[in-house]
Design a protein around this motif. Structure first.
Motif, PDB file in Angstrom:
ATOM      1  N   MET A  60       0.846  -1.191   0.000  1.00 53.31           N
ATOM      2  CA  MET A  60       0.000   0.000   0.000  1.00 53.31           C
ATOM      3  C   MET A  60       0.882   1.243   0.000  1.00 53.31           C
ATOM      4  SD  MET A  60      -3.206  -0.982   0.162  1.00 53.31           S
ATOM      5  CE  MET A  60      -4.348  -0.027   1.079  1.00 53.31           C
ATOM      6  N   ILE A  61       0.463   2.207  -0.799  1.00 57.25           N
ATOM      7  CA  ILE A  61       1.196   3.467  -0.900  1.00 57.25           C
ATOM      8  C   ILE A  61       0.233   4.594  -0.572  1.00 57.25           C
ATOM      9  CG2 ILE A  61       2.431   5.040  -2.439  1.00 57.25           C
ATOM     10  CD1 ILE A  61       3.279   2.617  -4.087  1.00 57.25           C
ATOM     11  N   ASP A  62       0.647   5.511   0.287  1.00 56.02           N
ATOM     12  CA  ASP A  62      -0.126   6.721   0.535  1.00 56.02           C
ATOM     13  C   ASP A  62       0.184   7.692  -0.593  1.00 56.02           C
ATOM     14  OD1 ASP A  62      -1.394   6.048   2.991  1.00 56.02           O
ATOM     15  OD2 ASP A  62       0.490   6.398   4.041  1.00 56.02           O
ATOM     16  N   VAL A  63      -0.870   8.156  -1.262  1.00 54.87           N
ATOM     17  CA  VAL A  63      -0.699   9.089  -2.370  1.00 54.87           C
ATOM     18  C   VAL A  63      -1.349  10.408  -1.975  1.00 54.87           C
ATOM     19  CG1 VAL A  63      -1.076   9.510  -4.825  1.00 54.87           C
ATOM     20  CG2 VAL A  63      -0.707   7.167  -4.007  1.00 54.87           C
ATOM     21  N   LEU A  64      -0.553  11.481  -2.018  1.00 63.30           N
ATOM     22  CA  LEU A  64      -1.026  12.804  -1.639  1.00 63.30           C
ATOM     23  C   LEU A  64      -1.120  13.675  -2.881  1.00 63.30           C
ATOM     24  CD1 LEU A  64       0.638  11.509   0.762  1.00 63.30           C
ATOM     25  CD2 LEU A  64       0.765  13.801   1.658  1.00 63.30           C
ATOM     26  N   TYR A  65      -2.163  14.509  -2.935  1.00 63.97           N
ATOM     27  CA  TYR A  65      -2.378  15.411  -4.063  1.00 63.97           C
ATOM     28  C   TYR A  65      -2.441  16.840  -3.532  1.00 63.97           C
ATOM     29  CZ  TYR A  65      -4.073  10.947  -5.884  1.00 63.97           C
ATOM     30  OH  TYR A  65      -4.200   9.631  -6.246  1.00 63.97           O
ATOM     31  N   PHE A  66      -1.771  17.745  -4.222  1.00 68.82           N
ATOM     32  CA  PHE A  66      -1.727  19.134  -3.788  1.00 68.82           C
ATOM     33  C   PHE A  66      -2.200  20.076  -4.888  1.00 68.82           C
ATOM     34  CE2 PHE A  66       1.319  16.901  -1.157  1.00 68.82           C
ATOM     35  CZ  PHE A  66       1.012  17.378   0.111  1.00 68.82           C
ATOM     36  N   ALA A  67      -2.712  21.241  -4.460  1.00 70.89           N
ATOM     37  CA  ALA A  67      -3.126  22.331  -5.347  1.00 70.89           C
ATOM     38  C   ALA A  67      -4.185  21.839  -6.343  1.00 70.89           C
ATOM     39  CB  ALA A  67      -1.918  22.959  -6.016  1.00 70.89           C
ATOM     40  N   TRP A  68      -4.025  22.205  -7.622  1.00 68.85           N
ATOM     41  CA  TRP A  68      -5.052  21.851  -8.610  1.00 68.85           C
ATOM     42  C   TRP A  68      -5.143  20.353  -8.851  1.00 68.85           C
ATOM     43  CZ3 TRP A  68      -2.977  19.303 -12.631  1.00 68.85           C
ATOM     44  CH2 TRP A  68      -1.671  19.605 -13.027  1.00 68.85           C
ATOM     45  N   VAL A  69      -4.112  19.594  -8.533  1.00 71.32           N
ATOM     46  CA  VAL A  69      -4.185  18.129  -8.673  1.00 71.32           C
ATOM     47  C   VAL A  69      -5.254  17.603  -7.706  1.00 71.32           C
ATOM     48  CG1 VAL A  69      -2.896  15.969  -8.639  1.00 71.32           C
ATOM     49  CG2 VAL A  69      -1.715  18.097  -9.225  1.00 71.32           C
ATOM     50  N   ARG A  70      -5.221  18.086  -6.478  1.00 67.43           N
ATOM     51  CA  ARG A  70      -6.219  17.700  -5.462  1.00 67.43           C
ATOM     52  C   ARG A  70      -7.614  18.126  -5.914  1.00 67.43           C
ATOM     53  NH1 ARG A  70      -4.509  20.130  -0.520  1.00 67.43           N
ATOM     54  NH2 ARG A  70      -5.213  22.050  -1.456  1.00 67.43           N
ATOM     55  N   GLU A  71      -7.732  19.321  -6.474  1.00 67.56           N
ATOM     56  CA  GLU A  71      -9.043  19.807  -6.915  1.00 67.56           C
ATOM     57  C   GLU A  71      -9.615  18.927  -8.019  1.00 67.56           C
ATOM     58  OE1 GLU A  71      -8.491  23.901  -7.962  1.00 67.56           O
ATOM     59  OE2 GLU A  71      -7.806  24.411  -5.947  1.00 67.56           O
ATOM     60  N   ARG A  72      -8.778  18.502  -8.943  1.00 70.03           N
ATOM     61  CA  ARG A  72      -9.258  17.673 -10.055  1.00 70.03           C
ATOM     62  C   ARG A  72      -9.617  16.260  -9.619  1.00 70.03           C
ATOM     63  NH1 ARG A  72      -5.293  19.554 -15.063  1.00 70.03           N
ATOM     64  NH2 ARG A  72      -5.976  21.728 -15.002  1.00 70.03           N
ATOM     65  N   ILE A  73      -8.848  15.704  -8.696  1.00 66.44           N
ATOM     66  CA  ILE A  73      -9.109  14.340  -8.251  1.00 66.44           C
ATOM     67  C   ILE A  73     -10.212  14.312  -7.192  1.00 66.44           C
ATOM     68  CG2 ILE A  73      -8.094  12.353  -7.045  1.00 66.44           C
ATOM     69  CD1 ILE A  73      -5.557  12.894  -8.698  1.00 66.44           C
ATOM     70  N   GLY A  74     -10.292  15.366  -6.396  1.00 71.30           N
ATOM     71  CA  GLY A  74     -11.386  15.477  -5.435  1.00 71.30           C
ATOM     72  C   GLY A  74     -11.082  15.003  -4.032  1.00 71.30           C
ATOM     73  N   VAL A  75      -9.860  14.537  -3.801  1.00 72.14           N
ATOM     74  CA  VAL A  75      -9.458  14.117  -2.453  1.00 72.14           C
ATOM     75  C   VAL A  75      -8.017  14.574  -2.208  1.00 72.14           C
ATOM     76  CG1 VAL A  75     -11.001  12.115  -2.321  1.00 72.14           C
ATOM     77  CG2 VAL A  75      -8.706  11.833  -3.236  1.00 72.14           C
ATOM     78  N   PRO A  76      -7.657  14.870  -0.968  1.00 75.76           N
ATOM     79  CA  PRO A  76      -6.284  15.292  -0.688  1.00 75.76           C
ATOM     80  C   PRO A  76      -5.297  14.133  -0.609  1.00 75.76           C
ATOM     81  CG  PRO A  76      -7.584  15.381   1.315  1.00 75.76           C
ATOM     82  CD  PRO A  76      -8.532  15.027   0.194  1.00 75.76           C
ATOM     83  N   ARG A  77      -5.808  12.919  -0.314  1.00 70.39           N
ATOM     84  CA  ARG A  77      -4.927  11.759  -0.182  1.00 70.39           C
ATOM     85  C   ARG A  77      -5.752  10.499  -0.294  1.00 70.39           C
ATOM     86  NH1 ARG A  77      -2.087  12.302   5.242  1.00 70.39           N
ATOM     87  NH2 ARG A  77      -0.730  10.889   4.129  1.00 70.39           N
ATOM     88  N   GLU A  78      -5.072   9.434  -0.648  1.00 72.35           N
ATOM     89  CA  GLU A  78      -5.704   8.119  -0.652  1.00 72.35           C
ATOM     90  C   GLU A  78      -4.633   7.061  -0.511  1.00 72.35           C
ATOM     91  OE1 GLU A  78      -7.777   7.268  -4.355  1.00 72.35           O
ATOM     92  OE2 GLU A  78      -6.432   8.614  -5.406  1.00 72.35           O
ATOM     93  N   ARG A  79      -5.058   5.908  -0.091  1.00 75.60           N
ATOM     94  CA  ARG A  79      -4.153   4.769   0.067  1.00 75.60           C
ATOM     95  C   ARG A  79      -4.439   3.827  -1.100  1.00 75.60           C
ATOM     96  NH1 ARG A  79      -2.358   2.537   5.692  1.00 75.60           N
ATOM     97  NH2 ARG A  79      -0.294   2.914   4.911  1.00 75.60           N
ATOM     98  N   ILE A  80      -3.380   3.500  -1.842  1.00 72.53           N
ATOM     99  CA  ILE A  80      -3.558   2.730  -3.067  1.00 72.53           C
ATOM    100  C   ILE A  80      -2.748   1.442  -3.001  1.00 72.53           C
ATOM    101  CG2 ILE A  80      -3.099   2.731  -5.555  1.00 72.53           C
ATOM    102  CD1 ILE A  80      -3.664   5.728  -5.540  1.00 72.53           C
ATOM    103  N   GLU A  81      -3.419   0.366  -3.377  1.00 74.59           N
ATOM    104  CA  GLU A  81      -2.728  -0.906  -3.543  1.00 74.59           C
ATOM    105  C   GLU A  81      -2.466  -1.057  -5.037  1.00 74.59           C
ATOM    106  OE1 GLU A  81      -3.277  -5.596  -2.501  1.00 74.59           O
ATOM    107  OE2 GLU A  81      -4.406  -4.091  -1.388  1.00 74.59           O
ATOM    108  N   THR A  82      -1.220  -1.296  -5.407  1.00 76.27           N
ATOM    109  CA  THR A  82      -0.858  -1.348  -6.812  1.00 76.27           C
ATOM    110  C   THR A  82       0.212  -2.397  -7.069  1.00 76.27           C
ATOM    111  OG1 THR A  82      -0.037  -0.045  -8.679  1.00 76.27           O
ATOM    112  CG2 THR A  82       0.875   0.484  -6.525  1.00 76.27           C
ATOM    113  N   SER A  83       0.244  -2.862  -8.292  1.00 76.85           N
ATOM    114  CA  SER A  83       1.320  -3.755  -8.721  1.00 76.85           C
ATOM    115  C   SER A  83       2.290  -2.993  -9.620  1.00 76.85           C
ATOM    116  CB  SER A  83       0.749  -4.964  -9.460  1.00 76.85           C
ATOM    117  OG  SER A  83       0.022  -4.539 -10.591  1.00 76.85           O
ATOM    118  N   ALA A  84       2.099  -1.685  -9.757  1.00 75.57           N
ATOM    119  CA  ALA A  84       2.967  -0.857 -10.596  1.00 75.57           C
ATOM    120  C   ALA A  84       4.398  -0.880 -10.072  1.00 75.57           C
ATOM    121  CB  ALA A  84       2.453   0.577 -10.636  1.00 75.57           C
ATOM    122  N   ALA A  85       5.343  -0.921 -11.002  1.00 74.61           N
ATOM    123  CA  ALA A  85       6.758  -0.938 -10.625  1.00 74.61           C
ATOM    124  C   ALA A  85       7.366   0.451 -10.581  1.00 74.61           C
ATOM    125  CB  ALA A  85       7.543  -1.804 -11.607  1.00 74.61           C
TER     126      ALA A  85
END
Length: 82
Positions: free
Chosen positions: A1-26
């Motif tokens: 699990m990775i904590d993903v934080l979004y700031f400024a207009w990125v947060r506005e577009r996604i709609g949340v300031p942070r989320e916890r994501i499970e991923t298989s991305a390398a």
């Protein structure tokens, strides 16, 4: 699990300031690709990577950075100062 934080207009577009994501991305870029496929709001937020910066565990990094052992990612627009 990775904590993903979004700031400024990125947060506005996604709609949340942070989320916890499970991923298989390398890499950060693979995670972005996963997120963009998830929902339109992510596609909109990550549509212009030249306008974004990423920090991996609080250190400025590249989109090709490995996610192995990473606990936190933060996405934000370039900062200006004066």
């Amino acid at each position: 699990m990775i904590d993903v934080l979004y700031f400024a207009w990125v947060r506005e577009r996604i709609g949340v300031p942070r989320e916890r994501i499970e991923t298989s991305a390398a890499t950060v870029m693979e995670l972005i690709t996963e997120l963009k496929a998830r929902e339109e709001r992510y596609d909109w937020a990550f549509g212009d990577l030249a306008s974004l910066r990423v920090a991996v565990d609080q250190e400025l990094s590249s989109f090709e950075a490995s996610l192995a052992g990473v606990r936190e990612l933060a996405f934000f627009p370039p900062m200006t100062g004066g």
